[in-house]
Design a protein around this motif. Structure first.
Motif: not given
Length: 386
Positions: A232-237, A290-292, A296-297, A354-358
């Motif tokens: 999730x953190x990686x997706x959030x940049x 969300x992945x903001x 996220x944090x 594996x299919x989708x993190x959300x």
């Protein structure tokens, strides 16, 4: 009757066994010895299977030989397992360490909290459990700080320091006092008692739903804050350095369990558990939608806080519902049920991620929401709800 000596010793043991100096580089430690990630996961799977198989037999043994002797055996084997880990340089060595750890974890399940519960007045048990959990977390923080400042890339030194810490814990266990009499009984009688306890659990929906509700929160917390959070953190940049800082903050928040008793005194047991499970569900739903980086944090840290505050409460509630002298056997049976839930939820979380993190985060929301419903049912009619 209060036994301050046992309580202090158990606090010290929790602190020392929390000092896993190789914790920040546990995977790198194994990889440096030539063990692949696949082999690491294979070892974990074998370990879980053995722990499940030994959960109830260990509880029966503890009730038969006494809690003090059982604690000494567990702490001693824990110490030996860390020596094996320190010297391991192949798949076989790390597998041997993990198999020992399975025996220890199955043995300690329900045992340590039984010793604490029987060593203090019931009205103080909630506070005692909170301090006990916090000291294990404090040990981990201390070990992480020592690793960051003094150990660095010397992985084997981290392993050796852990050996020293667990050796000291094993030594302290020798000074515990027995909190229940050990009365040898025929194995057939023990098996009959286990069947009775199993029947009591099945016929006691309040306890059954409490255990299941706690298990659902445990698994949502464990999977998301240990494995899925980094994705999730990686997706959030977020960068690796920022992720490391978040890890320290999340570890520190694990100490808030010490405030669980105070929060419960303010809100009441029923409201406290309901609020924490509801907030955990909100945190998982936020991660689903969300992945903001900020949300996220915040959501992951909130999930950590909810679990840390809920753990002492559910431990107290489980102990209060034990109606037999074989407390360790009963709590081991509860832990076995929670482990069985973990086997199922781990598979679902892995497949969903594996299919989708959300989708995986959404499953965490479903677990927490279901856990809330089960918890409210378990507390229906409770005189200590408010």
């Amino acid at each position: 009757m209060k036994n301050n000596r046992n309580i202090r010793l158990m606090y010290a043991i929790a602190l020392l066994q929390g000092m896993v100096f190789y914790g920040p580089i546990a995977t790198l430690y194994r990889q440096a010895a030539g063990v692949s990630v696949f082999h690491i996961t294979l070892i974990e799977s074998i370990s879980l299977a053995l722990a499940l198989a030994l959960e109830v037999p260990w509880g029966i043994l503890a009730d038969r030989i006494g809690y003090r002797r059982s604690m000494i055996l567990c702490c001693g084997l824990y110490f030996v397992s860390k020596i094996v880990f320190w010297q391991a340089d192949s798949f076989g060595g790390f597998l041997a360490e993990r198999l020992m750890l399975s025996v220890v974890c199955a043995g300690l399940s329900g045992l340590d909290v039984s010793i604490l519960y029987l060593s203090c007045p019931e009205e103080e048990s909630h506070r005692v459990f909170g301090i006990y959990n916090n000291l294990g977390m404090a040990g981990l923080l201390a070990a992480s700080a020592v690793y960051a400042v003094f150990v660095g890339e010397n992985y084997r030194l981290a392993g050796l320091l852990t050996v020293f810490s667990y050796g000291a814990a094993a030594l302290l266990a020798l000074f515990l006092r027995e909190v229940r009499s050990s009365q040898p009984r025929p194995a057939g009688h023990q098996l009959a008692e286990f069947k009775v306890l199993l029947g009591q659990l099945v016929r006691n929906p309040r306890l059954l739903f409490l255990v299941l509700g706690a298990a659902f929160l445990n698994e949502a917390h464990q999977t998301i804050t240990t494995f899925l959070n980094q994705v999730q953190y990686t997706r959030a940049g977020l960068s690796a350095s920022v992720i490391a800082v978040i890890y320290v903050v999340m570890t520190l928040l694990g100490l808030c369990g010490g405030f669980s008793a105070r929060l419960t005194g303010w809100l009441g047991e029923k409201r406290t558990g309901a609020v924490l499970l509801a907030l955990a569900a909100v945190a998982c739903l936020t991660l689903t939608l969300t992945c903001g980086p900020v949300l996220s944090v915040a959501a992951i840290l909130l999930l950590r806080v909810c679990h840390s505050l809920f753990t002492p409460l559910q431990t107290t509630l489980q102990n209060r519902q034990v109606r037999t002298a074989d407390r360790a056997t009963t709590l081991s049976l509860n832990a076995l049920l929670m482990d069985l839930v973990a086997v199922f939820t781990n598979l679902v979380f892995g497949r969903a991620a594996d299919f989708a993190l959300p989708l995986a985060m959404g499953f965490g929301f479903a677990l927490c929401a279901t856990g809330l419903v089960l918890y409210l049912y378990s507390q229906r009619g409770s005189q200590r709800a408010d």
